[in-house]
Scaffold this motif. Structure first.
Motif, PDB file in Angstrom:
ATOM      1  N   ASP A   1       0.796  -1.219   0.000  1.00 24.33           N
ATOM      2  CA  ASP A   1       0.000   0.000   0.000  1.00 24.33           C
ATOM      3  C   ASP A   1       0.834   1.277   0.000  1.00 24.33           C
ATOM      4  O   ASP A   1       0.341   2.339   0.350  1.00 24.33           O
ATOM      5  CB  ASP A   1      -0.954   0.003   1.191  1.00 24.33           C
ATOM      6  CG  ASP A   1      -0.239  -0.047   2.527  1.00 24.33           C
ATOM      7  OD1 ASP A   1       1.010  -0.117   2.536  1.00 24.33           O
ATOM      8  OD2 ASP A   1      -0.913  -0.016   3.561  1.00 24.33           O
ATOM      9  N   THR A   2       2.091   1.176  -0.418  1.00 26.59           N
ATOM     10  CA  THR A   2       2.964   2.343  -0.397  1.00 26.59           C
ATOM     11  C   THR A   2       3.694   2.508  -1.728  1.00 26.59           C
ATOM     12  O   THR A   2       4.295   1.562  -2.223  1.00 26.59           O
ATOM     13  CB  THR A   2       4.016   2.211   0.721  1.00 26.59           C
ATOM     14  OG1 THR A   2       3.351   2.031   1.955  1.00 26.59           O
ATOM     15  CG2 THR A   2       4.891   3.439   0.793  1.00 26.59           C
ATOM     16  N   VAL A   3       3.623   3.698  -2.267  1.00 24.97           N
ATOM     17  CA  VAL A   3       4.430   4.080  -3.428  1.00 24.97           C
ATOM     18  C   VAL A   3       5.110   5.376  -3.047  1.00 24.97           C
ATOM     19  O   VAL A   3       4.474   6.297  -2.537  1.00 24.97           O
ATOM     20  CB  VAL A   3       3.577   4.282  -4.693  1.00 24.97           C
ATOM     21  CG1 VAL A   3       4.423   4.803  -5.839  1.00 24.97           C
ATOM     22  CG2 VAL A   3       2.903   2.982  -5.088  1.00 24.97           C
ATOM     23  N   GLU A   4       6.397   5.448  -3.278  1.00 24.85           N
ATOM     24  CA  GLU A   4       7.155   6.630  -2.901  1.00 24.85           C
ATOM     25  C   GLU A   4       7.634   7.355  -4.146  1.00 24.85           C
ATOM     26  O   GLU A   4       8.176   6.749  -5.066  1.00 24.85           O
ATOM     27  CB  GLU A   4       8.358   6.211  -2.061  1.00 24.85           C
ATOM     28  CG  GLU A   4       9.202   7.361  -1.609  1.00 24.85           C
ATOM     29  CD  GLU A   4      10.407   6.909  -0.802  1.00 24.85           C
ATOM     30  OE1 GLU A   4      11.354   7.708  -0.692  1.00 24.85           O
ATOM     31  OE2 GLU A   4      10.413   5.791  -0.303  1.00 24.85           O
ATOM     32  N   TRP A   5       7.413   8.665  -4.150  1.00 26.64           N
ATOM     33  CA  TRP A   5       7.985   9.512  -5.178  1.00 26.64           C
ATOM     34  C   TRP A   5       9.081  10.325  -4.517  1.00 26.64           C
ATOM     35  O   TRP A   5       8.788  11.152  -3.659  1.00 26.64           O
ATOM     36  CB  TRP A   5       6.941  10.459  -5.769  1.00 26.64           C
ATOM     37  CG  TRP A   5       6.042   9.826  -6.755  1.00 26.64           C
ATOM     38  CD1 TRP A   5       6.290   9.611  -8.073  1.00 26.64           C
ATOM     39  CD2 TRP A   5       4.733   9.314  -6.514  1.00 26.64           C
ATOM     40  NE1 TRP A   5       5.219   8.998  -8.660  1.00 26.64           N
ATOM     41  CE2 TRP A   5       4.258   8.810  -7.725  1.00 26.64           C
ATOM     42  CE3 TRP A   5       3.919   9.235  -5.384  1.00 26.64           C
ATOM     43  CZ2 TRP A   5       2.996   8.236  -7.846  1.00 26.64           C
ATOM     44  CZ3 TRP A   5       2.667   8.669  -5.503  1.00 26.64           C
ATOM     45  CH2 TRP A   5       2.223   8.170  -6.721  1.00 26.64           C
ATOM     46  N   PRO A   6      10.337  10.092  -4.893  1.00 29.74           N
ATOM     47  CA  PRO A   6      11.412  10.892  -4.317  1.00 29.74           C
ATOM     48  C   PRO A   6      11.214  12.375  -4.632  1.00 29.74           C
ATOM     49  O   PRO A   6      10.486  12.733  -5.557  1.00 29.74           O
ATOM     50  CB  PRO A   6      12.670  10.346  -5.003  1.00 29.74           C
ATOM     51  CG  PRO A   6      12.290   8.971  -5.424  1.00 29.74           C
ATOM     52  CD  PRO A   6      10.833   9.046  -5.764  1.00 29.74           C
TER      53      PRO A   6
END
Length: 150
Positions: free
Chosen positions: A112-117
């Motif tokens: 359930d996690t997507v990271e955009w730097p």
């Protein structure tokens, strides 16, 4: 210094669909990368590292422009780094004789996690309004809240 923020969104139906597609594609990338590592070690005794998989990402995106190719390269690298961090944590637990917990494949409800730097954009050109969700670290939480509100 605050390094992360949590935004509460009230996404439209189109944004919910785009976020769900983003989450699903990143989950598939994570699972494929894990399978690649497991198969390489089982068949040839070769350890695959983040750098190897990140280098292959360009070809994966080129072969699947409507799937993996539509999301930010940086966010996909962050997903591969997430998997890469799971392996040292596993081996650290083995060294101290704790229950190891080998990295697992993620089901729909377990990713359930997507990271955009920082300074990365969503990259999905068909749904430009998804860029409002750029700093969401818990996309699943926003999806659940939208489903409850509907």
């Amino acid at each position: 210094m605050r390094r992360s923020f949590r935004f509460v969104l009230r996404p439209t139906a189109r944004q919910v669909a785009a976020l769900a597609a983003c989450l699903e594609d990143h989950r598939q990338l994570y699972n494929a990368a894990l399978e690649h590592r497991r198969a390489a070690y089982a068949k040839a005794g070769v350890s695959i590292r983040y750098g190897d998989q990140s280098a292959e990402l360009k070809h994966i995106r080129g072969d699947d422009p409507d799937g993996q190719g539509r999301w930010s390269f940086s966010s996909q690298q962050a997903t591969l780094r997430r998997l890469d961090k799971a392996f040292p944590a596993f081996f650290d637990r083995v060294k101290v004789a704790r229950t190891p917990g080998f990295p697992r494949f993620k089901g729909r409800g377990r990713f359930d996690t997507v990271e955009w730097p920082k300074d990365a954009t969503c990259g999905h050109t068909a749904h430009a309004d998804v860029n409002a969700a750029i700093n969401i670290l818990r996309a699943g939480l926003a999806l659940r809240q939208a489903a409850q509100a509907a």
